[in-house]
Scaffold this motif. Structure first.
Motif, PDB file in Angstrom:
ATOM      1  N   UNK A 162      -3.832   1.662   6.731  1.00  0.00           N
ATOM      2  CA  UNK A 162      -5.060   1.624   7.516  1.00  0.00           C
ATOM      3  C   UNK A 162      -4.863   1.180   8.951  1.00  0.00           C
ATOM      4  N   UNK A 163      -3.627   1.276   9.436  1.00  0.00           N
ATOM      5  CA  UNK A 163      -3.388   0.934  10.848  1.00  0.00           C
ATOM      6  C   UNK A 163      -3.819   2.105  11.730  1.00  0.00           C
ATOM      7  N   UNK A 164      -4.233   1.805  12.966  1.00  0.00           N
ATOM      8  CA  UNK A 164      -4.486   2.881  13.924  1.00  0.00           C
ATOM      9  C   UNK A 164      -3.126   3.403  14.397  1.00  0.00           C
ATOM     10  N   UNK A 165      -3.153   4.549  15.069  1.00  0.00           N
ATOM     11  CA  UNK A 165      -1.900   5.126  15.579  1.00  0.00           C
ATOM     12  C   UNK A 165      -1.192   4.115  16.480  1.00  0.00           C
TER      13      UNK A 165
ATOM     14  N   UNK B  76      -8.372   5.295   5.742  1.00  0.00           N
ATOM     15  CA  UNK B  76      -7.140   4.894   5.051  1.00  0.00           C
ATOM     16  C   UNK B  76      -7.202   3.457   4.533  1.00  0.00           C
ATOM     17  N   UNK B  77      -8.139   2.675   5.056  1.00  0.00           N
ATOM     18  CA  UNK B  77      -8.326   1.340   4.475  1.00  0.00           C
ATOM     19  C   UNK B  77      -9.110   1.435   3.168  1.00  0.00           C
ATOM     20  N   UNK B  78      -9.905   2.490   3.040  1.00  0.00           N
ATOM     21  CA  UNK B  78     -10.662   2.706   1.801  1.00  0.00           C
ATOM     22  C   UNK B  78      -9.825   3.443   0.759  1.00  0.00           C
ATOM     23  N   UNK B  79      -9.009   4.388   1.240  1.00  0.00           N
ATOM     24  CA  UNK B  79      -8.178   5.192   0.342  1.00  0.00           C
ATOM     25  C   UNK B  79      -6.723   4.915   0.706  1.00  0.00           C
ATOM     26  N   UNK B  80      -6.118   3.988  -0.011  1.00  0.00           N
ATOM     27  CA  UNK B  80      -4.817   3.456   0.387  1.00  0.00           C
ATOM     28  C   UNK B  80      -3.707   4.104  -0.427  1.00  0.00           C
ATOM     29  N   UNK B  81      -2.628   4.440   0.245  1.00  0.00           N
ATOM     30  CA  UNK B  81      -1.549   5.181  -0.390  1.00  0.00           C
ATOM     31  C   UNK B  81      -0.307   4.317  -0.514  1.00  0.00           C
ATOM     32  N   UNK B 103      -3.877  -5.895  11.435  1.00  0.00           N
ATOM     33  CA  UNK B 103      -4.571  -4.672  11.864  1.00  0.00           C
ATOM     34  C   UNK B 103      -6.090  -4.825  11.789  1.00  0.00           C
ATOM     35  N   UNK B 104      -6.540  -5.798  11.003  1.00  0.00           N
ATOM     36  CA  UNK B 104      -7.990  -6.034  10.922  1.00  0.00           C
ATOM     37  C   UNK B 104      -8.430  -7.168  11.835  1.00  0.00           C
ATOM     38  N   UNK B 147      -0.796  -3.138  -0.216  1.00  0.00           N
ATOM     39  CA  UNK B 147      -1.892  -2.177  -0.269  1.00  0.00           C
ATOM     40  C   UNK B 147      -3.214  -2.779  -0.747  1.00  0.00           C
ATOM     41  N   UNK B 148      -3.135  -3.924  -1.472  1.00  0.00           N
ATOM     42  CA  UNK B 148      -4.362  -4.406  -2.121  1.00  0.00           C
ATOM     43  C   UNK B 148      -4.805  -5.793  -1.652  1.00  0.00           C
ATOM     44  N   UNK B 149      -4.154  -6.343  -0.634  1.00  0.00           N
ATOM     45  CA  UNK B 149      -4.620  -7.639  -0.094  1.00  0.00           C
ATOM     46  C   UNK B 149      -6.062  -7.500   0.373  1.00  0.00           C
ATOM     47  N   UNK B 150      -6.393  -6.326   0.898  1.00  0.00           N
ATOM     48  CA  UNK B 150      -7.785  -5.957   1.137  1.00  0.00           C
ATOM     49  C   UNK B 150      -8.056  -4.804   0.176  1.00  0.00           C
ATOM     50  N   UNK B 151      -8.719  -5.067  -0.940  1.00  0.00           N
ATOM     51  CA  UNK B 151      -8.818  -4.040  -1.978  1.00  0.00           C
ATOM     52  C   UNK B 151      -9.408  -2.737  -1.450  1.00  0.00           C
TER      53      UNK B 151
END
Lengths: 253, 219
Positions: A162-165, B76-81, B103-104, B147-151
């Motif tokens: 979830x990082x930005x570019x 991508x924070x909601x759908x994490x790979x 990043x948050x 990936x799940x520290x922030x579910x």
């Protein structure tokens, strides 16, 4: 002044080119054609510049000086773009980076009274700043490209979290800025120990007191540090986006 | 409730077709396993769902909103790979586990990190430990909790047990099950592993880029 170079001595000095040619031929390096073209280009370009500068110094017009600066920056940007490979907007990014780094550095020098806004001072200094900025930017581009290739997986991992570019690229951007600045910093460290750099050598050649000459060299060192750092920072921050599409997906290289 | 809806999703690169017209619906809190021969396009499907690749055709809709309506990083924070044989980045374990907070722009929650480490059997793992000194199993577990520290709402698991020994595999699978059952995270897992196939929920198979059957069963 004690300057003895003339047409005849230059002709004799051309035997030095022969040395390089013989080495290339003998060792099968295959650089003969490149060598001859580069020497011819250097001679022609420098002669044109010599006469052009003589003319511009004589006219001493602000607009003509600014135009000349712009031409230098344009040429530097064109050259830096070649190092950019397939980078989107490679020329524009290079032009902006060189224009700002040269403009700010030169502006500070003029404001500080270190140099005067006259063509015989502004134009050579612009050339020095722009060419160093150009080299730094070229190195930064190469580093960006190499790292986006080698560090592809870590970048993807960061994006997937979830990082930005920008957040995913920041380590690469920093490393590329460092790469762009490294030669200037290294050469500053060995200044006077390994080489007596161009500006200082030129002044000593022209008969100026070495203590006065080193002051100019110190000035040049400061200005090149500013130019290469500004150039690399601007180029890297503008260029990293080219490795992504509009959905911030990392492109294949 | 339908959480993720995939319609007519196709992907090709340089004339080579990887996925053709995939249609798939995933319910909130469910556990979907995707199997199929290697090279059939399973990982590509996960990467498309993670919005890491641009589909050639088709749409992905999360909670009734097309992917394109989310900003890429929010989606991508909601759908994490979680990657197959995940690589850790930076130099230390801490570089990886602090990253989701950085990043948050949120202060690092050490209690949450220690809890997560303990949940995957890494109770005394110092954050200063160099990633080069970790075993494959430790790396995979750290990658998973990263990936799940922030579910996330949906967790995409790409053969995450490949190369793990039986003990590590059991820990990882139990943790994934816990995330699904107790935290309600929807799981979409790609696997070849017989044990992972025993997990639960629905299974689909992809062969040569196409979804071939959708046997629904629950264990």
């Amino acid at each position: 002044m004690n300057l003895a170079v003339n047409g005849l001595s230059l002709t004799f000095a051309m035997t030095l080119v022969l040395v390089a040619l013989i080495i290339s031929f003998h060792e099968k390096i295959g650089l003969e054609k490149d060598l001859i073209i580069s020497v011819l280009r250097a001679i022609v370009q420098l002669f044109i510049v010599g006469y052009l500068l003589k003319f511009i110094f004589h006219i001493n017009d602000v607009w003509l000086t600014l135009l000349m600066m712009l031409i230098i920056i344009f040429n530097a940007a064109t050259n830096a773009k070649k190092r950019a490979g397939k980078l989107r907007k490679g020329f524009l990014i290079s032009f902006i980076a060189i224009l700002i780094s040269t403009g700010v550095t030169l502006g500070l020098l003029v404001l500080a009274g270190a140099i005067k806004f006259i063509p015989s001072q502004i134009i050579p200094i612009t050339g020095m700043i722009a060419s160093n900025s150009m080299v730094a930017i070229g190195l930064s581009y190469r580093s960006l490209r190499a790292q986006f290739k080698d560090e592809r997986q870590p970048v993807l991992e960061r994006l997937a979290l979830g990082a930005t570019a920008k957040q995913a690229s920041i380590a690469i951007i920093r490393e590329s800025i460092r790469t762009g600045m490294a030669p200037t910093i290294d050469s500053a460290k060995t200044m006077g120990l390994v080489s007596l750099p161009g500006m200082m050598s030129g002044l000593i050649f022209a008969g100026i007191d070495p203590v006065k000459a080193i002051m100019y060299q110190i000035l040049v060192t400061f200005m090149l540090l500013s130019a290469t750092s500004l150039g690399s920072v601007i180029a890297c921050y503008l260029a990293y986006r080219s490795f992504y599409n509009e959905r911030e997906q990392l492109l294949e290289l | 409730m339908t959480q993720l809806k995939i319609e007519q999703l196709s992907y090709q690169v340089d004339q080579q077709v990887i996925l053709t017209d995939i249609n798939l619906t995933v319910e909130t809190g469910s556990y979907l396993t995707i199997t199929g021969p290697s090279g059939s396009g399973k990982s590509t499907l996960l990467r498309l769902i993670a919005d890491l690749l641009p589909p050639t055709k088709g749409t992905i809709v999360l909670n009734d909103r097309p992917v394109t309506q989310f900003s890429p990083n929010q989606y991508r924070q909601k759908v994490s790979y979680c990657f197959q044989q995940a690589t850790l980045f930076g130099e230390t374990v801490g570089d990886n586990l602090r990253f989701p907070y950085e990043i948050r722009h949120i202060p690092v929650d050490m209690v949450a990190i220690e809890k997560a480490l303990a949940a995957v059997g890494l109770i005394h793992m110092p954050l200063t430990k160099k990633i080069t000194t970790l075993s494959g199993g430790e790396k995979q577990r750290i990658a998973l909790i990263r990936n799940v520290l922030f579910p996330p709402e949906i967790l995409l698991l790409d053969e995450i047990t490949t190369g793990l020994d039986a003990a590590n595999k059991a820990i990882v699978l139990a943790y994934v099950r816990h995330l699904n059952e107790d935290w309600g995270i929807t799981m979409i897992a790609v696997t070849h592993d017989p044990e992972e196939l025993q997990q639960k929920g629905r299974q689909v198979q992809i062969v040569a880029g196409e979804l071939v059957n959708q046997d629904e069963f629950s264990r």
